[in-house]
Design a protein around this motif. Structure first.
Motif: not given
Length: 93
Positions: A7, A9-11, A13, A51, A54, A56-57, A78, A80
């Motif tokens: 899936r 991932k928000p770049s 975040l 976190y 970036g 780990r999510e 969340i 972008d």
């Protein structure tokens, strides 16, 4: 059997988490953990650092606590395409 695509991932975040910590709370990673209501062994500074980098999510529960404490929408954290709308401390009710 076909392999599922990962899936997206928000770049942004990681940068948004750090932005909230610095601009809303103006605190250290350890202080953020306390402000979000985590117990001593539930979350450690190194995890928050991962976190913010970036690496780990973060889990949904962390993001919910962060958004609620910062008075921002979870969606703005969340997504972008959305900017964080940070309310200045002087304007908070």
């Amino acid at each position: 059997m076909t392999k599922r695509k990962p899936r997206p991932k928000p770049s942004r975040l990681a940068e948004k988490i750090k932005q909230i910590r610095k601009e809303v709370f103006n605190c250290s990673q350890n202080e953020l953990i306390v402000r979000l209501g985590y117990e001593k062994d539930e979350l450690i500074r190194e995890t928050v650092s991962s976190y913010e980098r970036g690496w780990r999510e973060p889990p949904l529960q962390f993001l919910l606590r962060l958004a609620r404490a910062a008075n921002v929408t979870l969606e703005s954290v969340i997504d972008d395409e959305l900017q964080l709308e940070i309310i200045e401390k002087d304007n908070k009710r």
